[in-house]
Motif scaffolding. Sequence first.
Motif, PDB file in Angstrom:
ATOM      1  N   LEU A 282       0.841  -1.195   0.000  1.00 31.82           N
ATOM      2  CA  LEU A 282       0.000   0.000   0.000  1.00 31.82           C
ATOM      3  C   LEU A 282       0.880   1.251   0.000  1.00 31.82           C
ATOM      4  CD1 LEU A 282      -2.827  -1.197   2.408  1.00 31.82           C
ATOM      5  CD2 LEU A 282      -2.952  -0.917  -0.064  1.00 31.82           C
ATOM      6  N   GLU A 283       1.167   1.818   1.156  1.00 31.15           N
ATOM      7  CA  GLU A 283       1.946   3.057   1.180  1.00 31.15           C
ATOM      8  C   GLU A 283       3.097   2.966   2.172  1.00 31.15           C
ATOM      9  OE1 GLU A 283      -0.292   6.748   1.440  1.00 31.15           O
ATOM     10  OE2 GLU A 283      -2.135   5.655   0.989  1.00 31.15           O
TER      11      GLU A 283
ATOM     12  N   THR B  94      22.381   7.212  -4.778  1.00 29.08           N
ATOM     13  CA  THR B  94      21.050   6.615  -4.897  1.00 29.08           C
ATOM     14  C   THR B  94      20.094   7.293  -3.917  1.00 29.08           C
ATOM     15  OG1 THR B  94      21.553   4.879  -3.285  1.00 29.08           O
ATOM     16  CG2 THR B  94      22.026   4.404  -5.604  1.00 29.08           C
ATOM     17  N   VAL B  95      18.806   7.102  -4.160  1.00 31.31           N
ATOM     18  CA  VAL B  95      17.786   7.716  -3.311  1.00 31.31           C
ATOM     19  C   VAL B  95      16.650   6.719  -3.106  1.00 31.31           C
ATOM     20  CG1 VAL B  95      16.158   9.631  -3.042  1.00 31.31           C
ATOM     21  CG2 VAL B  95      18.322  10.011  -4.227  1.00 31.31           C
ATOM     22  N   TYR B  96      16.310   6.489  -1.833  1.00 27.72           N
ATOM     23  CA  TYR B  96      15.124   5.694  -1.525  1.00 27.72           C
ATOM     24  C   TYR B  96      13.885   6.575  -1.637  1.00 27.72           C
ATOM     25  CZ  TYR B  96      18.083   2.052   0.595  1.00 27.72           C
ATOM     26  OH  TYR B  96      19.009   1.068   0.825  1.00 27.72           O
ATOM     27  N   LEU B  97      12.819   6.003  -2.181  1.00 29.05           N
ATOM     28  CA  LEU B  97      11.522   6.664  -2.276  1.00 29.05           C
ATOM     29  C   LEU B  97      10.494   5.858  -1.503  1.00 29.05           C
ATOM     30  CD1 LEU B  97      11.291   7.217  -6.152  1.00 29.05           C
ATOM     31  CD2 LEU B  97      12.460   8.664  -4.476  1.00 29.05           C
ATOM     32  N   GLY B  98       9.645   6.544  -0.760  1.00 26.39           N
ATOM     33  CA  GLY B  98       8.513   5.885  -0.122  1.00 26.39           C
ATOM     34  C   GLY B  98       7.246   6.651  -0.432  1.00 26.39           C
ATOM     35  N   GLY B  99       6.171   5.968  -0.753  1.00 23.04           N
ATOM     36  CA  GLY B  99       4.931   6.663  -1.075  1.00 23.04           C
ATOM     37  C   GLY B  99       3.808   5.722  -1.409  1.00 23.04           C
ATOM     38  N   LYS B 100       2.876   6.210  -2.248  1.00 20.58           N
ATOM     39  CA  LYS B 100       1.716   5.400  -2.626  1.00 20.58           C
ATOM     40  C   LYS B 100       1.752   5.020  -4.101  1.00 20.58           C
ATOM     41  CE  LYS B 100      -2.301   7.332  -2.827  1.00 20.58           C
ATOM     42  NZ  LYS B 100      -3.543   8.051  -2.484  1.00 20.58           N
ATOM     43  N   PHE B 101       2.923   5.133  -4.730  1.00 20.86           N
ATOM     44  CA  PHE B 101       3.069   4.809  -6.143  1.00 20.86           C
ATOM     45  C   PHE B 101       3.012   3.301  -6.370  1.00 20.86           C
ATOM     46  CE2 PHE B 101       7.168   5.771  -4.133  1.00 20.86           C
ATOM     47  CZ  PHE B 101       7.816   4.548  -4.214  1.00 20.86           C
TER      48      PHE B 101
ATOM     49  N   ASN C  17       4.514   7.224 -10.304  1.00 19.83           N
ATOM     50  CA  ASN C  17       3.194   7.539 -10.864  1.00 19.83           C
ATOM     51  C   ASN C  17       2.212   8.044  -9.817  1.00 19.83           C
ATOM     52  OD1 ASN C  17       2.805   5.093  -9.523  1.00 19.83           O
ATOM     53  ND2 ASN C  17       1.285   4.374 -10.991  1.00 19.83           N
ATOM     54  N   SER C  18       2.636   8.208  -8.572  1.00 21.31           N
ATOM     55  CA  SER C  18       1.759   8.765  -7.543  1.00 21.31           C
ATOM     56  C   SER C  18       2.624   9.341  -6.424  1.00 21.31           C
ATOM     57  CB  SER C  18       0.795   7.698  -7.014  1.00 21.31           C
ATOM     58  OG  SER C  18      -0.208   8.282  -6.194  1.00 21.31           O
ATOM     59  N   TRP C  19       1.971   9.826  -5.385  1.00 17.80           N
ATOM     60  CA  TRP C  19       2.623  10.575  -4.307  1.00 17.80           C
ATOM     61  C   TRP C  19       3.880   9.892  -3.782  1.00 17.80           C
ATOM     62  CZ3 TRP C  19       0.804  15.113  -1.752  1.00 17.80           C
ATOM     63  CH2 TRP C  19      -0.428  15.597  -2.205  1.00 17.80           C
ATOM     64  N   ILE C  20       4.878  10.722  -3.508  1.00 25.01           N
ATOM     65  CA  ILE C  20       6.053  10.308  -2.734  1.00 25.01           C
ATOM     66  C   ILE C  20       5.955  11.000  -1.380  1.00 25.01           C
ATOM     67  CG2 ILE C  20       8.566  10.507  -2.534  1.00 25.01           C
ATOM     68  CD1 ILE C  20       8.725  10.232  -5.566  1.00 25.01           C
TER      69      ILE C  20
END
Length: 728
Positions: free
Chosen positions: A48-49, A392-399, A379-382
């Motif tokens: 999910l997120e 490098t960069v970690y991303l967390g969100g609802k994509f 494709n959606s919120w980070i």
Amino acid sequence: MLKTLNRNLKNKAVLKGLSATILACSIGMAYGAVYAPDNFASAGGTNLETMAMVKDNSGRLVVGGLFNTVEGQSGFQGVARFNADDSLDTSFKVATNSYVRAVAIQSDGKILIGGEFNYVTGTGSASPVTSSGIARLNADGTVDTTFHNVPLFQVNSPVRSIVVQPDGKILVAGYFTSFEGVPRSYIVRLNADGTQDSSFTASPNNQVEDVKLQSDGKILISGSFSQVNGVARMSVARLNANGSLDTTFDAGQAIGGQNGAWAGSWPVYQLAIQDDGKIVYAGGTHRYADEIHWRVARLNTDGTLDRSFQSYVNWWATSVALQNVGGEQKIVVGGDYGRAGVSDPTTGSVVTDAPRQRIARFNADGSLDTEFDTSFSANSWIWSVLPNNDGTVYLGGKFTSVAGMARRGIARLAELDPTKQVINFLAPEPATYSAMNGSSVSWNPTPPTTSSANLPVTYSSLTTSVCTVNPSTGAVTLVTPAVTGVCTIEANAAAGTQVVGGLTYNVDPATPVQQSMQIDAPPDQSITFPAQSTPRNVANGAFSIDPPAVASSTLTVSYSSLTPSICTVSGTTVTPVAGGLCTLAADQAGGTVGAVAFNAAPQVTQNVAIQSAQTITFPAQTAQSVVTGNSFVLAPAATATSGLPVTYSSLTPSVCTVSGSSVTVLTTGTCTIEANQLGNEYFTVAPAVSQSVSVTALPAATPVPTLGAWALALLTGMLAFMGYRRRA
């Protein structure tokens, strides 16, 4: 012939400063490396997120959020940990009953989590522990029951941020107004054992989103507040170590007395403190003090604007973090936006910008870092970004996808090897398409025609029974008539070459990308025909069908009369003809809407009562001579044109009375009888008609005397005696 080279991603020094001319054409930038997901969390991510991310003392990534499955494995709910080798730490299995928004690591390895949860089930336990809003885990994932008041820790609203001070005390901020039953306005400080530090006196007047600790022990907060400890401070403020307001941190009065970040939409979500002490924030606000700064700004150490920093993003900025790259401290901003760059702080107009899909990196001077191209991104919120010093960069969100690759909730961006290519074919929004909108499907975002290596992308439909696709443009067309089903399109880019900085690289085929859209072709049409106003009257003339009948297909409905002797129909106009039940029929003969071919709809009817006028014919009556008190029958009888029965009444009750059609004569005179018909749902009341009858009341006949029993016996005896004398 061009010299062909294959280069490894980590050979970054070769690529630095190269003029990637052809690559620039595909991404709209002058020179820059495309950043795309590496293999981290490619087995399913967080379903999910992901809302929070932090590295622990062993280099393991701890994440919090709203999820219950990680890398395809269930039971990891709200919080999870990845090993240093990127694998999921299956020995750390914790479950919260709602989301985790904040994660902080203590120096002893214990983990503080905050959010909306009320229960926490630790590693190896089958029983949840009550702990609302905040909890502390041991390094192995078990619940630390030595943390004050566990299992009864209570916060009345979610926790959004947690910071551990060097002395072990813990700053906790969020949406709460009460902490363990004690009034606390959105921020509290705990001692190392979890008890409240009553010496901490901060009191913002609204929600706090983030807390950051300066090296001098002062505390920065951001959120949606407008005052702190009763003093005007908009969205950003600094506290002294005891929680009192640091009045030396002051943006100065701005337009309308707004002190701090304002306009647009609250809150300021997150803060980052640079090595030089300056502060960068990310949020939804448009202004700081008297200047326009679109959602991102940098402050000097005293709270005034760093006016040289003019970065902007064109929609929400929800997270900000710093990254040391090449000896420079750069700024990484995540959120929900599509472009980033530089704007004029006086007018707010864009000076220069470029596509950036929800993540961008800015140079220390505020200009967009063109070497970090994320036009191929989420494709959606980070919600959260966590840069690493390796670039490098970690991303967390609802994509659910990043650079066209399936990545759910969490991903790690890395510079793409120039021998590789990605296709930025994103999932369609919305994911369901009604075939009634036409056979040409508007796939949004538009499918790309080239890959990151500027090589042609070709498309094919994997569901030709539902849809077809233009091989070069990706334009989707539904079959006709349309059918309900899933339209799945695959994007491919063949091997080729690309030139970067004058060097030619062999580029491998792209990993195919598939995206799907649900096609909704409605079932056979039906008609809704609401009840009509009733009754109607012939005398009032024609009336319109209202409310009208509606076909589910949206095709035009036609009307007809099933009772033409009662009513006729032309278009939506009904003309009453005679009293009776008018039956109206609604029909739709079928047709095409968009890509849907509809059959004829089942007929639907509605009834309308039609009333018409009626008259009574009451013929003249013959004079009657009747013994007083006797009756005669009215003849000929009165009749109504409706055929309904007529009733009678006497207008001269002293002369005669009426029951049914029988008239009783009481005295000689003129007997006046009235004929009535009161109507029904189809006929109105008839005008009354009367007739007068001359009646003669005859006297009753004189009665013949009769002998009683005694007299009759005496007479019988006398006659018998006289007969005896005669015989003698």
